[in-house]
Design a protein around this motif. Sequence first.
Motif, PDB file in Angstrom:
ATOM      1  N   THR A 100      57.212  13.373 -24.723  1.00  0.00           N
ATOM      2  CA  THR A 100      56.623  13.369 -26.067  1.00  0.00           C
ATOM      3  C   THR A 100      56.430  11.980 -26.667  1.00  0.00           C
ATOM      4  N   ALA A 101      57.220  10.979 -26.267  1.00  0.00           N
ATOM      5  CA  ALA A 101      57.086   9.665 -26.909  1.00  0.00           C
ATOM      6  C   ALA A 101      55.710   9.044 -26.664  1.00  0.00           C
ATOM      7  N   PRO A 102      55.242   8.914 -25.421  1.00  0.00           N
ATOM      8  CA  PRO A 102      53.896   8.366 -25.227  1.00  0.00           C
ATOM      9  C   PRO A 102      52.803   9.237 -25.845  1.00  0.00           C
ATOM     10  N   ALA A 103      52.951  10.550 -25.778  1.00  0.00           N
ATOM     11  CA  ALA A 103      51.919  11.436 -26.307  1.00  0.00           C
ATOM     12  C   ALA A 103      51.763  11.264 -27.820  1.00  0.00           C
ATOM     13  N   ILE A 104      52.874  11.285 -28.540  1.00  0.00           N
ATOM     14  CA  ILE A 104      52.818  11.152 -29.997  1.00  0.00           C
ATOM     15  C   ILE A 104      52.346   9.754 -30.391  1.00  0.00           C
ATOM     16  N   LEU A 105      52.773   8.738 -29.657  1.00  0.00           N
ATOM     17  CA  LEU A 105      52.314   7.379 -29.937  1.00  0.00           C
ATOM     18  C   LEU A 105      50.815   7.258 -29.722  1.00  0.00           C
ATOM     19  N   ALA A 106      50.285   7.871 -28.663  1.00  0.00           N
ATOM     20  CA  ALA A 106      48.838   7.825 -28.424  1.00  0.00           C
ATOM     21  C   ALA A 106      48.087   8.426 -29.608  1.00  0.00           C
ATOM     22  N   ALA A 107      48.587   9.525 -30.148  1.00  0.00           N
ATOM     23  CA  ALA A 107      47.950  10.128 -31.323  1.00  0.00           C
ATOM     24  C   ALA A 107      48.000   9.181 -32.516  1.00  0.00           C
ATOM     25  N   ALA A 108      49.145   8.522 -32.725  1.00  0.00           N
ATOM     26  CA  ALA A 108      49.282   7.598 -33.852  1.00  0.00           C
ATOM     27  C   ALA A 108      48.320   6.424 -33.730  1.00  0.00           C
ATOM     28  N   LEU A 109      48.209   5.861 -32.541  1.00  0.00           N
ATOM     29  CA  LEU A 109      47.292   4.730 -32.331  1.00  0.00           C
ATOM     30  C   LEU A 109      45.843   5.154 -32.538  1.00  0.00           C
ATOM     31  N   VAL A 237      44.978   3.908 -24.719  1.00  0.00           N
ATOM     32  CA  VAL A 237      44.124   4.380 -25.806  1.00  0.00           C
ATOM     33  C   VAL A 237      42.885   3.499 -25.933  1.00  0.00           C
ATOM     34  N   GLU A 238      43.073   2.191 -25.863  1.00  0.00           N
ATOM     35  CA  GLU A 238      41.938   1.278 -25.996  1.00  0.00           C
ATOM     36  C   GLU A 238      40.947   1.430 -24.854  1.00  0.00           C
ATOM     37  N   GLN A 239      41.438   1.791 -23.664  1.00  0.00           N
ATOM     38  CA  GLN A 239      40.569   1.947 -22.497  1.00  0.00           C
ATOM     39  C   GLN A 239      40.149   3.400 -22.265  1.00  0.00           C
ATOM     40  N   ALA A 240      40.446   4.275 -23.209  1.00  0.00           N
ATOM     41  CA  ALA A 240      40.114   5.692 -23.061  1.00  0.00           C
ATOM     42  C   ALA A 240      38.600   5.877 -22.971  1.00  0.00           C
ATOM     43  N   LEU A 244      32.787  14.712 -21.830  1.00  0.00           N
ATOM     44  CA  LEU A 244      32.361  16.037 -22.260  1.00  0.00           C
ATOM     45  C   LEU A 244      32.995  16.465 -23.580  1.00  0.00           C
ATOM     46  N   GLY A 245      33.114  15.534 -24.501  1.00  0.00           N
ATOM     47  CA  GLY A 245      33.696  15.857 -25.791  1.00  0.00           C
ATOM     48  C   GLY A 245      35.194  15.668 -25.859  1.00  0.00           C
ATOM     49  N   PHE A 246      35.828  15.369 -24.736  1.00  0.00           N
ATOM     50  CA  PHE A 246      37.253  15.062 -24.693  1.00  0.00           C
ATOM     51  C   PHE A 246      37.422  13.543 -24.613  1.00  0.00           C
ATOM     52  N   LEU A 247      38.622  13.055 -24.940  1.00  0.00           N
ATOM     53  CA  LEU A 247      38.917  11.635 -24.829  1.00  0.00           C
ATOM     54  C   LEU A 247      40.002  11.477 -23.775  1.00  0.00           C
ATOM     55  N   ARG A 248      39.619  10.937 -22.644  1.00  0.00           N
ATOM     56  CA  ARG A 248      40.523  10.832 -21.501  1.00  0.00           C
ATOM     57  C   ARG A 248      41.224   9.469 -21.528  1.00  0.00           C
ATOM     58  N   LEU A 249      42.550   9.477 -21.740  1.00  0.00           N
ATOM     59  CA  LEU A 249      43.324   8.244 -21.770  1.00  0.00           C
ATOM     60  C   LEU A 249      43.292   7.568 -20.403  1.00  0.00           C
ATOM     61  N   ALA A 250      43.292   6.243 -20.404  1.00  0.00           N
ATOM     62  CA  ALA A 250      43.186   5.486 -19.152  1.00  0.00           C
ATOM     63  C   ALA A 250      44.438   5.689 -18.300  1.00  0.00           C
ATOM     64  N   ALA A 251      44.253   6.066 -17.054  1.00  0.00           N
ATOM     65  CA  ALA A 251      45.363   6.471 -16.189  1.00  0.00           C
ATOM     66  C   ALA A 251      46.261   5.299 -15.783  1.00  0.00           C
ATOM     67  N   GLU A 252      45.663   4.148 -15.488  1.00  0.00           N
ATOM     68  CA  GLU A 252      46.464   3.045 -14.940  1.00  0.00           C
ATOM     69  C   GLU A 252      47.495   2.523 -15.947  1.00  0.00           C
ATOM     70  N   PRO A 253      47.119   2.178 -17.165  1.00  0.00           N
ATOM     71  CA  PRO A 253      48.150   1.751 -18.122  1.00  0.00           C
ATOM     72  C   PRO A 253      49.053   2.903 -18.562  1.00  0.00           C
ATOM     73  N   TRP A 254      48.505   4.105 -18.647  1.00  0.00           N
ATOM     74  CA  TRP A 254      49.323   5.257 -19.049  1.00  0.00           C
ATOM     75  C   TRP A 254      50.487   5.455 -18.074  1.00  0.00           C
ATOM     76  N   GLY A 255      50.228   5.257 -16.799  1.00  0.00           N
ATOM     77  CA  GLY A 255      51.272   5.440 -15.801  1.00  0.00           C
ATOM     78  C   GLY A 255      52.408   4.438 -15.923  1.00  0.00           C
TER      79      GLY A 255
END
Length: 485
Positions: A100-109, A237-240, A244-255
């Motif tokens: 939940t920490a990264p997920a909630i932070l992504a929403a806040a950013l 988030v910055e590289q998202a 198709l109407g979704f916002l896909r977070l960038a996989a490399e930094p997310w990992g």
Amino acid sequence: MPGTNAPSVEITPVILAGGSGTRLWPLSRKSYPKQFVPLLGDTTLFQSVARRLSGAAENFSFGQPLILTNSLFRFIVAEQLAKENIDPAAILIEPDGRNTAPAILAAALHLAARNPDAVMLVAPSDHVVPDVAAFHQAVGKGLDAALAGDLVTFGISPTRPETGYGYLQAQSRPDGSGAPIKLASFVEKPDLARAEEMLATGDYLWNAGIFLFAAKDLIAAFEQHAPSILSAVRAAVEQAESDLGFLRLAAEPWGKAESVAIDYAIMERADNLSVVPFDAEWSDLGGWDAVWSHSQPDGNGVALSGGATALDCRDTLLRSESEGLEIVGLGLSNIVAVAMNDAVLIADKARTQDVKLAVEALQRKGARQAEAFPKDHRPWGWYESLVVGARFQVKRITVLPGASLSLQSHFHRSEHWVVVEGTAKVTVGEDVQLLSENQSVYVPVGAVHRIENPGRIPMVFIEVQTGSYVGEDDIVRYEDRYARE
């Protein structure tokens, strides 16, 4: 500090919908978890949360929701919101689950980039709160503390010494007003003796995992307590990328972000914490015993769903989850029985927290029922396998209005389609035709083909596959409106 007569504040709901719990197996599985299932009535838990976090109260209103989910569930989320006529602000796709920490932070950013003063209410997508008005009142009572810079959480007034929940220790005993109280500590799930002690003191609350704060205050907390997570998630988030109407977070930094709950990453370290006591009914439906208690059992404690019949039973839950499947209980006591067309659970009601052990046993056997739902949901609708043989398979396939399967071909199988409901637009090679109910078409091996629903109601057809291999990976896609590889 704003008072109750202050101008209305807009709160953005942030709904966490990426979980895949197993404690409600066989109805909840990894491929289709409990938040998307109609466990209580005809509405799913996810839809109920989206409804609850909408509308206006005395000193605030809810804006469009922000949803966090994964790629597998993205079209389910969009479809279920559309059925509720709820238009999300955004649906963020997590490349993989990082807690939940990264997920909630992504929403806040994401929110802070669009509104530096954004206020967000974070909620799981699988909770039951029957009294919506009481919940809105609790949010309103916590709003002043959130606007003053506190990270606000919500604590449920305990009714029993529960060992399945974490606890929140308030600095003082709640006085019944529901006003925010400074938070002293977080407590892990206790054993029974410790739970009884905490219940007796009166200053402990169940941790509901619901939070209210300004996005900028949460970001500041990460800057202080978890800067490495902030760096990774900010880059994601910055590289998202829009998809198709979704916002896909960038996989490399997310990992690179640590997989950790927000309780550990932030809440146990921050000193600007408040808790709002909530006295009304609440449940995370964490087991079949909780579903039984919320299913309005009769005077004998018997709760039935679907094609279920009880004879001389007490304190028992019987559910049939498949059309045409009858389940009958005779002389049962304290039993949970849930029947689906591919799996049946029979358990002592006191052991429902151990259902995960059954799932683990099936995983060791390699049984697909451990994780795969019998109805396979796709962006265009869903299908279910009716019969599977060595060289054939029969499916019932439902295509939503305006939806289309990909333009595709197969190396190893031919297909015969029979439309049984609605109208289908069928492409086979260069031939395009409309088929109505009781009409059929043959698709030879290797032929490029597609089926679409041009109508306003769901279209259903029966597909008979024959060939040397009928696996789902025997698909070559030439064109797909859902951008699947």
